[in-house]
Write a protein that holds these residues in place. Structure first.
Motif, mmCIF file in Angstrom:
data_model
loop_
_atom_site.group_PDB
_atom_site.id
_atom_site.type_symbol
_atom_site.label_atom_id
_atom_site.label_comp_id
_atom_site.label_asym_id
_atom_site.label_seq_id
_atom_site.Cartn_x
_atom_site.Cartn_y
_atom_site.Cartn_z
ATOM 1 N N LYS A 66 -30.946 54.686 42.765
ATOM 2 C CA LYS A 66 -29.620 54.323 42.271
ATOM 3 C C LYS A 66 -29.416 52.815 42.249
ATOM 4 O O LYS A 66 -28.746 52.280 41.351
ATOM 5 N N ASN A 67 -30.004 52.107 43.215
ATOM 6 C CA ASN A 67 -29.796 50.663 43.341
ATOM 7 C C ASN A 67 -30.805 49.820 42.580
ATOM 8 O O ASN A 67 -30.692 48.589 42.586
ATOM 9 N N ASN A 68 -31.811 50.433 41.938
ATOM 10 C CA ASN A 68 -32.853 49.676 41.234
ATOM 11 C C ASN A 68 -33.019 50.228 39.823
ATOM 12 O O ASN A 68 -33.598 51.309 39.621
ATOM 13 N N ALA A 69 -32.526 49.464 38.857
ATOM 14 C CA ALA A 69 -32.552 49.917 37.461
ATOM 15 C C ALA A 69 -33.965 49.973 36.904
ATOM 16 O O ALA A 69 -34.272 50.833 36.070
ATOM 17 N N ASP A 70 -34.847 49.065 37.338
ATOM 18 C CA ASP A 70 -36.213 49.070 36.798
ATOM 19 C C ASP A 70 -36.968 50.326 37.217
ATOM 20 O O ASP A 70 -37.786 50.855 36.451
ATOM 21 N N VAL A 71 -36.711 50.843 38.414
ATOM 22 C CA VAL A 71 -37.354 52.082 38.853
ATOM 23 C C VAL A 71 -36.850 53.257 38.024
ATOM 24 O O VAL A 71 -37.624 54.140 37.625
ATOM 25 N N GLN A 72 -35.551 53.287 37.752
ATOM 26 C CA GLN A 72 -35.006 54.350 36.909
ATOM 27 C C GLN A 72 -35.605 54.325 35.507
ATOM 28 O O GLN A 72 -35.880 55.373 34.914
ATOM 29 N N LYS A 73 -35.828 53.130 34.991
ATOM 30 C CA LYS A 73 -36.276 52.997 33.607
ATOM 31 C C LYS A 73 -37.784 53.204 33.446
ATOM 32 O O LYS A 73 -38.232 53.835 32.478
ATOM 33 N N PHE A 74 -38.576 52.696 34.383
ATOM 34 C CA PHE A 74 -40.026 52.680 34.203
ATOM 35 C C PHE A 74 -40.767 53.705 35.063
ATOM 36 O O PHE A 74 -41.764 54.269 34.629
ATOM 37 N N ALA A 75 -40.326 53.926 36.309
ATOM 38 C CA ALA A 75 -41.105 54.745 37.250
ATOM 39 C C ALA A 75 -40.911 56.223 36.960
ATOM 40 O O ALA A 75 -40.034 56.887 37.523
ATOM 41 N N SER A 76 -41.757 56.745 36.082
ATOM 42 C CA SER A 76 -41.675 58.169 35.716
ATOM 43 C C SER A 76 -42.544 59.052 36.599
ATOM 44 O O SER A 76 -42.377 60.265 36.624
ATOM 45 N N SER A 77 -43.492 58.465 37.331
ATOM 46 C CA SER A 77 -44.401 59.228 38.180
ATOM 47 C C SER A 77 -43.901 59.209 39.620
ATOM 48 O O SER A 77 -43.483 58.168 40.133
ATOM 49 N N SER A 78 -43.931 60.375 40.274
ATOM 50 C CA SER A 78 -43.486 60.489 41.665
ATOM 51 C C SER A 78 -44.512 61.293 42.458
ATOM 52 O O SER A 78 -44.928 62.376 42.022
ATOM 53 N N GLN A 79 -44.916 60.773 43.607
ATOM 54 C CA GLN A 79 -45.898 61.413 44.472
ATOM 55 C C GLN A 79 -45.467 61.266 45.924
ATOM 56 O O GLN A 79 -44.766 60.309 46.281
ATOM 57 N N VAL A 80 -45.893 62.205 46.749
ATOM 58 C CA VAL A 80 -45.671 62.130 48.195
ATOM 59 C C VAL A 80 -47.007 61.825 48.845
ATOM 60 O O VAL A 80 -47.950 62.628 48.776
ATOM 61 N N LEU A 81 -47.091 60.658 49.459
ATOM 62 C CA LEU A 81 -48.325 60.219 50.122
ATOM 63 C C LEU A 81 -48.004 59.937 51.587
ATOM 64 O O LEU A 81 -47.314 58.957 51.904
ATOM 65 N N GLY A 82 -48.472 60.799 52.451
ATOM 66 C CA GLY A 82 -48.193 60.621 53.868
ATOM 67 C C GLY A 82 -46.714 60.793 54.168
ATOM 68 O O GLY A 82 -46.115 61.820 53.879
ATOM 69 N N THR A 83 -46.123 59.765 54.726
ATOM 70 C CA THR A 83 -44.707 59.814 55.121
ATOM 71 C C THR A 83 -43.777 59.148 54.112
ATOM 72 O O THR A 83 -42.590 58.988 54.393
ATOM 73 N N VAL A 84 -44.305 58.738 52.951
ATOM 74 C CA VAL A 84 -43.488 58.015 51.963
ATOM 75 C C VAL A 84 -43.582 58.704 50.612
ATOM 76 O O VAL A 84 -44.505 59.491 50.345
ATOM 77 N N SER A 85 -42.608 58.376 49.755
ATOM 78 C CA SER A 85 -42.612 58.817 48.355
ATOM 79 C C SER A 85 -43.019 57.643 47.487
ATOM 80 O O SER A 85 -42.405 56.569 47.558
ATOM 81 N N ALA A 86 -44.069 57.839 46.664
ATOM 82 C CA ALA A 86 -44.577 56.779 45.784
ATOM 83 C C ALA A 86 -44.005 56.985 44.392
ATOM 84 O O ALA A 86 -44.194 58.035 43.774
ATOM 85 N N LEU A 87 -43.267 55.980 43.898
ATOM 86 C CA LEU A 87 -42.660 56.006 42.558
ATOM 87 C C LEU A 87 -43.356 54.952 41.716
ATOM 88 O O LEU A 87 -43.246 53.757 41.995
#
Length: 416
Positions: A243-264
């Protein structure tokens, strides 16, 4: 949203309760004082009340005596005779003699409300001094911890005038700068603490706890990093981060769970390539302290520099050195991000995204220029109309209507 509304309701209820309490205290004290004064005055006046004056009955004349009196009045000259004062028309007010031994009761004045206000002001001032001192102590410890990491990695640490010292930006924000290193322009770290000097903020934090955080921004050269957007976020912070980062909303279409974090990531290959086994081990050991890392070429840290990395960590003020491994991870990423290169397909995808963004910006720019030109044209026409007579205005409007009709006819012919 529900949490914010609940917090707002709690704050409003507390504020109204304090106002009602202060008003009730004032009214109750005033009523008690008025009742005491009224009762004392009533008792005091009741003991010295004079007796009511005695009035005698007025005699009534009857028979021949009344007739003779009227006859005598007609024969006598017109001389007004003053009647003696009667007890009915005039009463002699006897002076109230106060008892010399009786004294008016003293008026009791209470200062509970004033004492309450003074107590609140004193506690607020004491909390401001203690909270400010506490934040300064935490910032000093944090500066010492950062110095161990930065002093061997950068040729210049701290401000030019202050040396290596923590700069206070406001009541709860502190800053450290470092420059003079290969593969980056510079590093800037911000420590944002709780507003311990503000009593209202402390009460708010008691209901809805917040954290002390460190934000580290690393500015990169254009040649140091490929064009892509990537973020690794704590699983509990993903929605808020997007919600706070427009570039992630616009570009980061891939989402993965790696260990304890979510990779966008903008492409799927970014997560496994950047989050190596060593990095994932550091993140798992500091899961509670890690918030996010964000790599982008879309001006996330500074308007003057396109490419940058941003890291956000929570700070335990009692164990300030606990996140030193995360600081070392930041230094490691400065070198590894330069060495990383996208695959051919990944680079083609990221370039396509940026071309689309450039085309959209160009369209917006052209639309803004066209709108500005139309506005200037309308203003010019308005000035011309002001200097025309009524007949000239009618002829000019007819001419404009004919032009509009010709344009519409041409556009219909082109469509056909």
């Amino acid at each position: 949203k529900t949490t914010k509304r609940y917090a707002m309701k709690i704050t409003i209820i507390l504020f109204i309760s304090i106002l009602l309490f202060s008003n009730l205290v004032t009214v109750s004290f005033a009523e008690e004082e008025d009742d005491e004064i009224f009762e004392n005055e009533k008792q005091f006046q009741g003991s010295n009340q004079p007796p009511a004056p005695h009035t005698a009955p007025t005699p009534v004349e009857t028979g021949s005596s009344a007739y003779n009196k009227e006859f005598e009045d007609d024969e006598r000259p017109n001389i007004k005779v003053m009647d003696p004062p009667s007890s009915e028309t005039k009463t002699i007010e006897e002076p109230q003699i106060k008892d010399a031994g009786q004294v008016a009761p003293p008026v009791i004045i209470s200062y509970y409300l004033e004492a309450f206000y003074l107590l609140m002001m004193g506690s607020y001032a004491a909390n401001y001094w203690l909270g400010k001192r506490k934040n300064d102590e935490i910032a000093k410890k944090w500066g010492d911890s950062m110095k161990k990491v930065l002093i061997n990695q950068f040729s210049k640490c701290g401000e030019a005038s202050e040396g290596f010292g923590v700069i206070r930006e406001d009541s709860n924000t502190y800053r450290i700068k470092a420059t003079g290193r290969v593969n980056c322009i510079g590093l800037q770290a911000h420590l944002k603490l709780k507003k311990r000097e503000d009593m209202v903020a402390l009460l708010w934090d008691f209901v809805f706890p917040t954290n002390d955080t460190v934000t580290i921004d690393v500015l990169l050269n254009d040649a140091s990093m490929e064009n892509f957007v990537f973020a690794a976020v704590n699983k509990r912070e993903v929605l808020k981060f997007k919600k706070n980062n427009a570039d992630v909303q616009k570009f980061a279409s891939s989402s993965q769970v790696l260990g304890t974090v979510s990779a966008l990531g903008e492409v799927g290959e970014l997560g496994p390539a950047l989050l190596t086994k060593e990095i994932l081990e550091v993140l798992s050991k500091n899961e509670k302290e890690f918030v996010s890392m964000h790599f982008s070429d879309q001006n996330i840290s500074s308007k003057d520099y396109n490419k940058s990395m941003q890291f956000v960590f929570k700070v335990d003020t009692e164990k300030i050195n606990k996140i030193d491994p995360l600081y070392e991870m930041v230094i490691r990423f400065i070198d590894s991000i330069v060495e990383y290169r996208l695959s051919r397909d990944g680079k083609a995808k990221t370039d396509k995204h940026r071309k689309q963004i450039e085309d959209e910006k160009l369209k917006e720019k052209n639309a803004a220029q066209h709108e500005a030109a139309q506005q200037r044209k309308l203003e010019k026409i308005q000035k011309m109309k002001q200097s025309m007579s009524l007949e000239e205005k009618e002829a000019f409007e007819e001419k404009q209507k004919k032009k509009e009709l010709k344009k519409r006819m041409k556009s219909r012919m082109v469509k056909a």
